[in-house]
Design a protein around this motif. Structure first.
Motif, PDB file in Angstrom:
ATOM      1  N   LEU A   9       0.836  -1.201   0.000  1.00 20.28           N
ATOM      2  CA  LEU A   9       0.000   0.000   0.000  1.00 20.28           C
ATOM      3  C   LEU A   9       0.862   1.239   0.000  1.00 20.28           C
ATOM      4  CD1 LEU A   9      -2.807  -0.362   2.715  1.00 20.28           C
ATOM      5  CD2 LEU A   9      -3.052  -0.486   0.248  1.00 20.28           C
ATOM      6  N   ARG A  10       0.315   2.302  -0.571  1.00 19.69           N
ATOM      7  CA  ARG A  10       0.877   3.646  -0.406  1.00 19.69           C
ATOM      8  C   ARG A  10      -0.205   4.467   0.273  1.00 19.69           C
ATOM      9  NH1 ARG A  10       2.038   5.428  -5.537  1.00 19.69           N
ATOM     10  NH2 ARG A  10       4.112   4.573  -5.259  1.00 19.69           N
ATOM     11  N   ASP A  88      -4.929   9.780   0.618  1.00 17.48           N
ATOM     12  CA  ASP A  88      -4.937   8.730  -0.391  1.00 17.48           C
ATOM     13  C   ASP A  88      -4.418   7.434   0.211  1.00 17.48           C
ATOM     14  OD1 ASP A  88      -5.250   7.676  -3.035  1.00 17.48           O
ATOM     15  OD2 ASP A  88      -3.118   7.964  -3.421  1.00 17.48           O
ATOM     16  N   THR A  90      -3.641   3.630  -1.596  1.00 19.12           N
ATOM     17  CA  THR A  90      -3.675   2.961  -2.885  1.00 19.12           C
ATOM     18  C   THR A  90      -2.833   1.697  -2.866  1.00 19.12           C
ATOM     19  OG1 THR A  90      -3.745   5.162  -3.900  1.00 19.12           O
ATOM     20  CG2 THR A  90      -3.210   3.319  -5.354  1.00 19.12           C
ATOM     21  N   ILE A  92      -0.219  -0.696  -4.453  1.00 18.12           N
ATOM     22  CA  ILE A  92       0.862  -0.441  -5.412  1.00 18.12           C
ATOM     23  C   ILE A  92       1.583  -1.747  -5.736  1.00 18.12           C
ATOM     24  CG2 ILE A  92       1.219   1.984  -4.807  1.00 18.12           C
ATOM     25  CD1 ILE A  92       3.537   1.094  -2.974  1.00 18.12           C
ATOM     26  N   ASN A 131      -1.840  12.887  -4.345  1.00 22.56           N
ATOM     27  CA  ASN A 131      -0.954  12.688  -5.478  1.00 22.56           C
ATOM     28  C   ASN A 131       0.080  13.808  -5.573  1.00 22.56           C
ATOM     29  OD1 ASN A 131      -0.197  11.054  -7.753  1.00 22.56           O
ATOM     30  ND2 ASN A 131      -1.057  12.655  -9.065  1.00 22.56           N
TER      31      ASN A 131
END
Length: 151
Positions: A9-10, A88, A90, A92, A131
């Motif tokens: 994960l990020r 965020d 996400t 990855i 981002n």
């Protein structure tokens, strides 16, 4: 060849500083945060980078899902942070900060890179999305790596 790691994960967040100290003591406090983070993150397999500017922390955490979530939970409970805002999270395939148990970019690096923007807009990390913080930290850590290699 890149070896893909499952379940990575990020996570990107910002928080506001709750430490009220003179600048010289603030630098010491941030150094303590970094040292502790580097040890804890190294042990947990979490990598990433941290930026601090004008009372706001912005951070990217990368690693195994459980380790990233546990690290973020510790940050949310840390009395030095308030208004912790998840921007965020996400999945990855690979890490962008693989060599950084916790890279740090302070106000000086930020201002030298974005000097015009910081003077004109009074640059505020909390106005960036996840981002944008990720890209900013990636750019600045890569710039610091190149500078260190050239020295």
């Amino acid at each position: 060849m890149t070896i893909l790691q499952p379940d990575l994960l990020r996570l990107v967040y910002f928080s506001r500083n709750r430490i009220s100290r003179p600048d010289c003591e603030m630098i010491w406090e941030i150094d303590q945060i970094l040292e502790t983070s580097q040890v804890n993150n190294g042990r947990a397999g979490v990598t990433g980078a941290l930026i601090f500017n004008d009372g706001v922390f912005g951070q990217v955490l990368e690693g195994p899902k459980d380790a990233v979530e546990e690290t973020f939970e510790r940050i949310q409970l840390d009395e030095r942070h308030h208004d912790v805002t998840l921007l965020d999270i996400t999945p990855i395939d690979e890490r962008s900060f693989a060599d950084w148990s916790m890279g740090f970019v302070g106000s000086h690096s930020l201002r030298s890179t974005y000097e015009v923007q910081t003077k004109v807009t009074d640059f505020d990390i909390s106005r960036l999305n996840g981002n944008e913080i990720f890209k900013l930290l990636l750019l600045l850590t890569l710039k610091n790596e190149v500078t260190a290699m050239a020295a």
